[in-house]
Each structure stands twice: as C-alpha cells, then as structure tokens.
Design an enzyme around this catalytic site. Structure first.
Site, PDB file in Angstrom:
ATOM      1  CG  ASP A 409      -1.844   1.166   1.284  1.00 21.30           C
ATOM      2  OD1 ASP A 409      -2.319   1.587   0.227  1.00 21.30           O
ATOM      3  OD2 ASP A 409      -2.087   1.667   2.394  1.00 21.30           O
ATOM      4  CE  LYS A 697     -14.024  14.829   5.955  1.00 21.64           C
ATOM      5  NZ  LYS A 697     -13.046  15.158   7.006  1.00 21.64           N
TER       6      LYS A 697
END
Length: 1262
Positions: A409, A697
């Site tokens: 990742d 958001k």
C-alpha cells in the site's frame, strides 16, 4: 433447584440450538425473573459470559492430545511400526524398545501443549474473575459481580477507565447529551476516542422500568456493523446500530459511567468471535518436506523389498535345514515365500529410522528460536513508537527468504500518514501555504548535525521556551499520529495564507455575507464535516492497568539506553516536547498567570468577548482526537483561520468564528464515510439562517460527479478547481473536494422519514442506509478543494532499491490518483528517470485489448532479439482501477500477467480492497511465485491474507492490518533487514538442517542394510538395540538443532551490503531436488565406506558381530558430526560445546551401558575395543575417506563463492531501453514525457507510453 428429566433437558437443548441459529433474537430484561431457576429464564438459551480458550481438561488431556498428535501422519507411521513389532513373526527386536522413540516424541510434544494450554487456562481464569457491576432488583442497585456472572439480558454499569465485560446496548450515560467515549485499542488497535450514543428513548432511564424487547441480529465477526431495534410496549420501533453498541474489551474514557443492556455474552461477543489465535500457514519448505518424506518412504519400501527378495533367494540356496533356523511347534518351517513376506515387514521395523521421527519436533524448536532472534533484533525496534516486530504466524519464518513479489500500500506504508495542510482552492482561487510542513529551525538542527556545546546550549534554550509555551495544553493533541514533538508540530501547526486571511476578514465584516459567503462555508465544512472528538485539557484521559493493557518490555528500554550510550556524543541527547505550539494567527499569545503560579501562554480574542458568567473556552484548552490523520489536518487548518471546533455532541456541534462568536449547529444526521461512496456528509441546521445545510467532503471524482449549477459561472470554478486538483496530485498531495447543499424543509422532512425507516430496518439495512445517503448527496455546490501532504517514511527509497537489487519485484496498490502515485513512485525510486512508463487508462475493453496486444508484441520482439541476451527492458506500468478490472477478466488475464512479468515495477491506482487481493492471488497462482503483501489499514486486510506472507504496519490507521498479518512491523524500512538478513538466515538454516537430517538418518540406517548381505537378510543388527535408539535420540539430536538455530552462512553486514545474495533463496533456493538427492547419495557413499573399511580390516578375525558393530557405530558418529562441522559456516562457543558434548556423551553412555548391562549383547565391547590400536586406526582412516568428497565439494564452493550454483542468480542484470510500440488509438509513436504532464496523459482514454528522459520536477518527500 427442581429436578428435570433427561428428556426435558435434551428437548430444551434442541430448542436452544434452534433459537441460537435464528437470524433475529428477541431479548428481554432478566430483572422480572431474578431468583428463578435457570430453565425458567427467558434468555437461558444464550451462553453466559464465562470464556474458555483452553483446549483440554485434566481428565481428557491424554486422549485429546494423542488424538490431535495422530493427525500428523508421521506419528501414525511410527506408532504403527511399534505395534507391528509386537507381532512375533515380524518383530525385529524387543517390542518395548520399539516404543521408546515414539513415546519420547509424543511426551515432549504433550508437555509443550500442556504448558501452552495451562497459560491459556490462567488467562481465562483472570478474565472470568474480573469485577463488574450488575443491577439487582432485590437490592435496588448495582452490585459487584464477576465477569463470568454476566448473562444476556442483564443491565451492566461500566465506570470510567473500566473495560466493558460484554457487548452492551447503550441505554444511559452520565453525559447529559447521551454520549459515551470509548477506546477500542484492544479490538482494532486504534487509540483515538470514539463516540457511542444512547439509544433514543426516555431521558430518565430506570432499569426496573425497562419493559421493551430488544431485537438484534445473530452474532457475527463484523466489528463495524450491528443491526438492532428496540420495540417498546406501544409497538414503536427505535433503530440502533454500531454507534449504540459497547463492545467487549473496549475501555470507557472521559465518561463517569455508562449503563448497557447485554445483547451478546462470552464466546458470542464480537471480540471473542474475532479471536482466532495464531494463524497457521504451510510454508513452502514444509510442502517440499512432505514430498521428500514420500521419497524416503519409497526408498524404505525398496530397501525392504530388496531385503525380502534377498531372504527368499538365501533360503532357496540353502542345501538343507540349518541348525540356527528354529521350526514351529509342529516341527515345520515356513515356506521361503511366506518367510520373505514376513521379512518385508521385519525390515520395515529395522530400517524405520530412515524416516526421521524427530525432524518435526526439531523444526518447531528451530522456528521458535528463529522467532526469538527476530523479535529481539534491536534494529527492528522503533524507538519513536516504542514497538518491536511481532511474529504472529509461527511456522513460515523461512518463507521470508524466498519472496519474489512484494505488494504494498502507499498511504501509511510508504508514507508517514502524518498529514500536513499544504494547499487549498476556494471558489476557483488557489491559495498556496508555502510555509506549512517546513520543519522548525530547532528541529532541523536537532535532526541534522553534530553540534558544538555552544550551539546545543542555544538550541536547548529555544526548545525549552517552546516547551514552556506548550504547557498550556497538557493533553497530547493528535497523539494518535505521532510521539515525537517535532512530528506533531507538522500536523497541528498551520501558517495561514495572507491573501486568504484578508478574504475571510472581508467576509466576516457583515452579518449578511456571513450567511452565504463560500469562504466561510468552506472553513465551516472543514470544522464540521468530520467525526473528530473534542475534549478539554481538564478532561485528559487517564489510563489504568487492566488485563488488556500491554506493558512495555523492560529489555527494550535497557537496549535503547545502551544504544544511546554506545552512540555517544551530546548530539544524541533527545529533548522531548509533550505537545506542540498551536498558533492562532488571529489571536496573538499573551501571558496569563495561573492559579498554581505557573507561567504559560494562552490565546485571547482581539474582538470583544461575549458577556457570560462562565469562563470562556480558549482555543488552547481544546484537544482533538480524530479517526484519521486527514480529518485532524483539516480541523487544525480551520482552527488556524479562526474557525475553532469547540465541542461536539450527538445533536450539535459548536464552532467559534474568527470574530469570537460561537455558533451552535444542530446536527440532524451524519452520513459516515464508506468505500463505495468515497465521501462523508453532515446535515446541520444553520443557527443564523435556519437553513438545512448538507456539508460534504470526499474524493474529487466522487464529488465532481454530483455537482449541480446553483451559481452563475460555476462551470469555470469547476474547471479551475479540477486544474488545481491535478496540480496537487502531481505534487504528490492527497486531494479532497468540499461541497455543500441547502435543502428546503419539505425535502428534509421527506428524506428524514426514509432515513428513519432505513435505520430501523433489519433486512438489507446497509443498502437502505446507503440509498438514503446517495439520495440526498446530489446537486451539490462546489466550495473548494484541499491538498494535504503525506511525507515518505524514512529510508523508503533505499529499502526499495535494496529489495529490487535482491531480485524482488515491488508493486504499489493504492487508492490514490495516478498522478499522486506516480509522484510518490519517483520519490521512493520505484520509478527511474530512464524508465518507459506505460500509463493505461481505458474506458472500454476494446481499447484495453489493443493496448495489451501492441505492448506485448513489442516486448516479445525485444526478448526474442539475440542482441538483448541477459538484459531486461526498463518498463514500468501505471494502471487505474477501471482498466485493471478489465485486464483481470478471464480473456485478458493471461496477457496482463505476461506484460506485468516483464515490468520492473507496477503501480495500480484507484483500486478497491477486493482488487488488491485479486491482483495478489492472480500473480501468485499464475506465476507460481512467493508473494508478500504489506499494508497498514483495514483496506489492506484482504491483500495481506491473500499473499503467502502478510505483513502489517502498526501505523496511523489502526491495527486491523496488524491483527490479520503474519508479521507486524512499525516502519517500511524494517523490511530490508527482515527479508535480506533474517529471511535469508531462516531459509538457509532450516533448509540445510532438513537436508542434514535426511542425510544423517540415511547414513546411519544404511549400515544395518549393508549388514543384511552378510546375515542372509534376516533383519539382524550388529549394533545393540538401546545404542541404536540412543544414537538418534541423544547422541546426534542436539547438533542439527544448534545448526538450524545459530549457523550464519553470510554475515548481516554482507547481506545488507550485497542485496543480490538474497536471490540464492528464491525459487527452489537451497532446498532443491538436486541438493536433496546429492545428500542422499553422499549418505549412501559414506555408509558404504563406514561399513566396508572396518569389514575389510577385521575380516578373518574372531570378532563377534557386536564387537564389529561398535567401531562401525563409532565411525558413523564421527562421520556424521564431522560432516556437520564441514557444513557449519560460523563457529561459536555453543557449537564447540554441543559438538564435543555429543562425542563425550556417546562415550560416557556407551561405556557405562556396556559395563553395567551384564546380560546385554554389548557387554564390555567398547572397553575391549579402546585398548586395541586397530580401533583408532580404523576410525581415523574410515572417517577421512568417508568425508573426502564432501570436503572437496565444500572447499570448491567456498573458493568460488557459490559461483557454480548461483551464477545466473548473482549475475548483474543489464538494463536496456525498449522502443515505443505504436499506439493503437493514436497511430503514431508517443512523445517523450514532458516536464509538466497534463492530466489527460494519465486519466484520459488515450493510451500513452511515456519515456522518462528528462528531469521531472517533483518534490522529494523525506
């Protein structure tokens, strides 16, 4: 207690099983039934809270443990042979003697299992005996009971800093807003506080008046979801979810007390359902070991078949009935064919040691020692987080030395996940925050140089002044994300942009503009649209020691202090700063006198404060605890501009404006973030305009698709904002879009009714909740965007470079935008300047197929060119999630794997957790390679579990990845030593030990086989049976274990300095088919020498068979131990002690045994041999001749440095450029990668191949 018939008990048990298997459970309070018999209790079908993780009981330990051990086929094999030896017609020696080896192995394993289970029993006893408070109707109050006394339907009270004993539905808290703060570190490792809310109902809760029915789902392992509703007597249903559930193992913080209704207890709690214990995986060497054991079985059967056939031929050649063949009671002998059949099984018993009985136990002991050395490596200890490496899977340490592909990742794994607010765009205008993220002056000095005493004195003064300022907020704000003061400063300190400050000041000048100004809405969204928990300095969290707390090991503190002393110098003295300075650029700090006489710094407003009798809350009194570093960075950014989040309750959120005015927004609903929507929203009622406002958001592509056009000129604002987002991504910043929506009263009422029905639903609840969120998140108004910097971790570029030099392919799988991933790829040296970057972003499958075909054709043409022998093309692949989904389809999967195989690096962007795991599985299965996945968040769990080795990083996104991993580290840089050093050592040691075990047993047992040619294949042994058992059980057992634990073929410094040495363990590694059979042939040769040289030396003498067997057995011991001495690469005192001790033990035991056992065959044999000079001459000559080939082989390897075996692996790889294939969509070759690429180069539908030939202006994050 009333007596109940067995039939009634059975009927009740069957009914209880049906109740527990139902999808829904109806639970009622136990108070009306207090004191009644158990069978009259309404919740009697559900288990109690007592837990039992131990496997055995005192009475059933022996049968259960034996049953478990007999699952190992090797144990069944040896027990079967021992039983076979009790059959008179096939026994090879005394039946009781045959039982000794397997009994010793079973007893040692049973002792280990018993000790581990006893520790589990003690842990269970401590947990079950922990105190808790349960409401009693008889005494009308909460009384103290034990955890094991808690039952489903009880009311349990948990006070501050106590651990929740069972899964509780929260009904009451001491907080007037019905909020309970909990810490879930014992479940998911997250130390930030989380809010739990009381189930809506009567504000005055009374346990005895609770007469509702709690309907909940069947227990499951999902820690983030819970379906439930409370049905009141009037049939009104109130929905409840995970936000109303206190999970067992959580700790109550910042709340005086909380009362809950027990819905799950004991082994049905979510914490216990997730407690699966250590993970078990089969390593590659273990799978290879099973194959070699089968070869040994085939070899054993072949030797026994030869023995049976030889015995048949020997009987056939006898002229008459020899006197040493004793007939049966009837006076007849068995036929030669029947005798040879019996002899086959007798030979199996005699030669059974060919299968190493102690090998499996030795492997377990070696792996335990390897784990000990790994966990105690000071270089794998992180001082900042005070954490060490964890080995959660105990049986795959050797796989660390065979890794060929690493899937990692990005956020939190390659980067720090400590966010710095760097840029923002509001209404199409970009505001750079150039000063943000710069390390303070004293921090740079502290981290960079060795200073003179005068410089350090100046630095000390500056640091101490900073520390004095920081004393105004004693709690550690943002402590979830860092431990060192200078790292915290990068998060909490935000230097406002001057131009933006002026814009906000202008908007604040009038109350009319305050209602509609987009700039104010932007910062209100930053402050409101989050799940940040607000606490005051006076509400600082206090911790108490409990069963779930983990104390820091003292040895690490000692080693840390030892390292500091060894480093020496005044420069290494660290100065800790407990908290950072939070600057309020609207309100300059002024000195205030505290009651205690301490001088600190606090902020006061330049505006006129509100008249109130209560003391005003200052910004420095506020502490924030966020679930993610992104939220913390945005809240601190809003605070820097004067929009200070002062408080949050389930129903409201309070924000202080730059003018000093406090606004209390009524929170109507919170639409939490999920991986499908990629956004979160908060629906509030504006305190001034009374409008229903939705602040949202989320990811830029998720927000942009939902925008409407309420403003004139919105299209240009959207275009400018998109350009800013692309620029932020190219700088490697994490981007978010901020938007809002104003709802009418009718819209809100309609939506609220749908939302209430979704929350109260049980069936398909998650989908209904998501549908209501999608329903309201439409026609949004774009406010702006943010760019947050996430810096690379320390030494990430060096680590990736070393891993690639070691022959490991590194892939990055991230959910970020391609531009961000590419920038980080260059910064961490995953991508090189001269690489050919293939950016694949397609909107249809036809284009994707054409791209793969054209690129593969060029790669194949390159590989087929004889001029490119021993070179590899410099290809790097960047692919987005949509295109990746196409390439993973069944018809394109093979082509994608072939292309990826020729790439030096691959970056997969915008991928989901399921896509991450799919990529790992496909590469592992198609290419037949060893894979390793490393991540730090819950979205990496699938990838970690899909790989051969999963590594979790204990970073800033909780501990879900760590809990599901095989190994846990705190920094990506630790991978370098973990793989290149410990991985190589573990793989090499275990492989050599296994091969040596097979060699040792084969060389020893073949001595008996060669003797059969001189005894008519009658399964007679020339060595005493007890000495045969002692040989493998005591005399030669410790040296190979020591060899597997301590041997070092290459030093750690050499392995780190020459990463190419790691390639020797990849693929087949040192444990190869050829290595195994070479050792077996060597064993056959040595056994021939060890038998026939003494035979020729003593031929014609009057020596009996046991006197002949004594020098043969002694020579075998010397040969086997000296063979190991040749294999050992690094000698220590332990090696000398064990090797010499084994020889001494042999002579002491043999001399004592042959002297004491007067009736034994070996009586006084060794004593008589040791006075004969011939014995010493034969031992020396035979041992030298037997070891000459092995010594010559090892000397050649040492002289040429493994060149004969590893030439191809250690050969430096030549890199060469690859010509650009024609684009199927453009029809012409692609231009060189420009210094400032546009967004279409990566996100567009056209296929691009970008040759990196110029310096690309990228900020390097260090």
């Amino acid at each position: 207690m009333m007596w109940r018939s067995p039939l009634a008990r059975v009927r009740d048990a069957l009914r209880g099983q049906k109740v527990r298997e139902k999808d829904l459970r109806n639970l009622v309070s136990n108070l009306p039934y207090e004191g009644l018999d158990k069978w009259k209790q309404p919740n009697r079908y559900f288990p109690g809270n007592s837990i039992k993780t131990s496997k055995y009981t005192l009475l059933l330990f022996i049968p259960m443990n034996l049953f478990e051990q007999f699952h190992r086929l090797a144990n069944l094999y040896f027990v079967g042979l021992a039983i076979l030896n009790f059959v008179p017609v096939v026994n090879a020696f005394q039946p009781e003697v045959a039982l000794i080896p397997i009994c010793v192995i079973l007893c040692l394993t049973a002792m280990k299992d018993a000790w581990e289970d006893f520790r589990r029993y003690q842990s269970d006893k401590r947990l079950n005996s922990m105190p808790c408070l349960i409401y009693s109707r008889k005494v009308k109050q909460f009384v103290e009971r034990y955890w094991k006394d808690v039952r489903v339907g009880d009311f349990v009270k948990v006070v501050c800093n106590e651990i929740v004993p069972a899964d509780l539905l929260l009904l009451h808290t001491s907080d007037p807003n019905g909020v309970c703060h909990i810490e879930t570190a014992n479940l998911d490792g997250e130390t930030n506080l989380k809010q739990r809310r009381v189930v809506p109902g009567d504000p005055e809760f009374e346990a005895e008046s609770f007469n509702s029915i709690v309907v909940c789902e069947k227990p499951n392992i999902n820690l983030n979801h819970f379906k439930c509703y409370v049905e009141k007597p009037d049939k009104d249903k109130v929905g409840a979810g995970i936000e109303n559930l206190l999970l067992r193992g959580c700790t109550v913080r910042n709340t005086d007390h909380a009362v809950g209704f027990v819905v799950y207890a004991g082994h049905e709690t979510k914490a216990m359902l997730n407690n699966n214990g250590p993970r078990y995986k089969r390593s590659k060497q273990e799978r290879r070991l099973n194959i070699d054991v089968m070869f040994c079985v085939i070899l054993l059967l072949t030797m026994c078949l030869v023995g049976a056939l030889g015995h048949y031929l020997w009987l056939q050649t006898l002229p008459g009935l020899p006197p040493y063949l004793v007939p049966h009671s009837n006076g007849h002998l068995d036929s030669p064919s029947l005798s040879s059949f019996y002899m086959f099984f007798t030979m199996i018993i005699l030669l059974q040691v060919l299968i190493p009985i102690s090998l499996y136990v030795s492997i377990e002991l070696v792996k335990i020692a390897q784990i000990f050395f790994i966990t105690n490596d000071i270089d794998l200890y992180d001082e900042e987080t005070d954490s060490q490496i964890q080995c959660r899977a105990l049986n795959i340490t050797e796989d660390l030395g065979q890794i060929e592909y690493i899937f990692t990742d990005k956020t939190g794994t390659l980067t720090e996940n400590k966010m710095v607010f760097r840029r923002c765009s509001i209404m199409g205008t970009e505001y750079p925050h150039k000063e943000n993220g710069k390390t303070s002056h004293w921090t740079l000095k502290l981290a960079s140089w060795s200073q003179s005493p005068l410089q350090m004195a100046e630095l000390f003064v500056s640091v101490m002044s900073t520390s004095i300022l920081a004393q105004s907020c004693p709690c550690v704000c943002g402590r979830t994300y860092g431990h060192a003061g200078h790292r915290l400063a990068q998060i909490t300190d935000v230097t406002p942009d001057k131009k933006l400050l002026q814009q906000i000041s202008g908007a604040e000048s009038t109350s009319v503009s305050r209602k509609i100004d987009a700039y104010l809405d932007f910062f209100l969204a930053l402050a409101i649209c989050n799940t940040v928990v607000v606490s005051m300095a006076t509400a600082q969290r206090q911790r108490v020691s409990a069963e779930f707390s983990v104390d820091v090991d003292e040895r690490w503190r000692w080693r840390r202090s030892k390292r500091a002393k060894m480093d020496g110098g005044f420069r290494n003295r660290t100065i800790s700063v407990d908290s950072s300075i939070e600057e309020d650029h609207f309100n300059p700090p002024v000195k205030l006198e505290g009651s205690g006489g301490n001088t600190g710094a606090q902020t006061c407003s330049l505006h006129v404060p509100r008249s109130s009798s209560e003391p005003a809350v200052t910004p420095d009194m506020v502490c924030y605890e966020a679930e993610s570093p992104d939220e913390a960075a945005l809240v601190y950014a809003a605070k820097a501009y004067g929009f200070i989040l002062l408080g949050r309750t389930p129903d409201s959120v309070t924000v202080r404006l730059p003018s000093g005015e406090d606004l209390r927004f009524e929170v109507l609903d919170t639409l939490t973030f999920d991986s499908n929507r990629k956004r979160m929203s908060v629906l509030v009622r504006h305190p001034i305009s009374k409008e229903y406002v939705l602040y949202t958001k989320g990811a830029d592509y998720a927000i942009m698709e939902l925008l409407g056009t309420p403003y004139a000129g919105m299209f240009s604002i959207r275009t400018d904002t998109q350009q800013h987002l692309d620029y932020y991504a190219k700088e490697g910043l994490r981007t978010l879009c901020i938007a809002k929506k104003v709802l009418s009263g009718r819209e809100y009422e309609s939506w609220s009714a749908d939302r209430h029905r979704a929350l109260a639903a049980i069936e398909n609840r998650e989908q209904l909740i998501m549908d209501t969120a999608v329903q309201i998140e439409t026609n949004l108004t774009l406010l702006g965007a943010t760019g947050i910097e996430d810096r690379l971790q320390e030494n990430v570029p060096d680590t990736i470079t070393a891993l690639r030099e070691a022959g490991i392919q590194v892939w990055v799988l991230t959910g970020d935008k391609p531009e961000t991933a590419v920038n980080i790829g260059y910064a961490c040296r995953l991508l090189e300047e001269e690489d050919l970057v293939i950016n694949m972003s397609c909107k249809n499958k036809l284009t994707c197929t054409s791209i793969l075909d054209c690129t593969l054709e060029e790669v194949r043409r390159y590989v087929a060119d004889p001029r490119n022998v021993d070179t590899t093309p410099d290809i790097s692949l960047v692919i987005d999630g949509r295109t990746l989904a196409m390439t993973l389809s069944s018809d394109l999967q093979e082509r994608f794997v072939e292309l990826a195989k020729h790439c030096r690096s691959v970056l997969c962007c915008r991928v989901t957790p399921l896509q991450k795991s799919a990529v790992v599985k496909i590469i592992r299965e198609k290419l037949k390679v060893m894979t390793l996945a490393v991540g730090d968040g819950a979205n990496d769990v699938n990838m970690i579990q899909a790989a051969d080795v999963g590594i979790g990083i204990s970073g800033q996104e909780g501990m879900q990845a760590v809990m599901m991993s095989d190994f846990a580290i705190s920094r990506f840089k630790h991978l370098k030593k973990l793989l290149l050093v410990h991985g190589h050592w573990c793989n090499s040691r275990l492989a050599n030990m296994i091969i040596y075990f097979f060699y040792k047993n084969t060389a020893n047992v073949n001595l008996l086989f060669w003797y059969q040619f001189f005894c008519g294949f009658t399964a007679t042994a020339m060595i005493d049976y007890w000495l045969m058992i002692f040989f493998n059980l005591f005399f030669t057992s410790a040296p190979p274990i020591m060899f597997g634990i301590l041997d070092k073929d290459i030093s750690a410094e050499m392995l780190l300095g020459v990463p190419e040495l790691y390639r020797t363990g990849q693929g087949s590694g040192e444990y190869r088919f050829s290595t195994f059979w070479v050792s077996m042939l060597d064993a056959f040769y040595q056994s021939l020498v060890c038998f026939f040289i003494p035979y020729l030396a003593y031929r014609g003498s009057d020596m009996d068979i046991f006197s002949f067997g004594t020098p043969v057995n002694t020579i075998s011991l010397f040969t086997i131990l000296l063979h190991l001495s040749i294999e050992i690469k690094a000698w220590t005192v332990v090696h000398w002690v064990i090797m010499l001790g084994s020889v001494a033990l042999y002579f002491i035991v043999t001399l004592a045994y042959s002297a004491i056992c007067v009736t034994c065959n070996a009586y006084w044999t060794l004593q008589s041999q040791m006075v004969d000079p011939m014995f010493y001459l034969v031992c020396i000559i035979t041992t030298v001749v037997a070891l000459l080939p092995r010594y010559h082989h090892e000397s050649c390897i040492h002289r040429y440095g493994n060149a004969l075996e590893n030439t191809n692996k250690l050969r430096p790889v030549k890199r060469s450029g690859l010509s650009v294939p024609p684009s199927p969509t453009l029809g012409t070759s692609v231009e060189a990668y420009p210094p400032s690429p546009t967004a279409s180069e990566i996100t567009g539908d056209e296929f691009t191949l970008n040759v990196i030939s110029e310096n690309y202006n990228r900020p390097v994050h260090t």
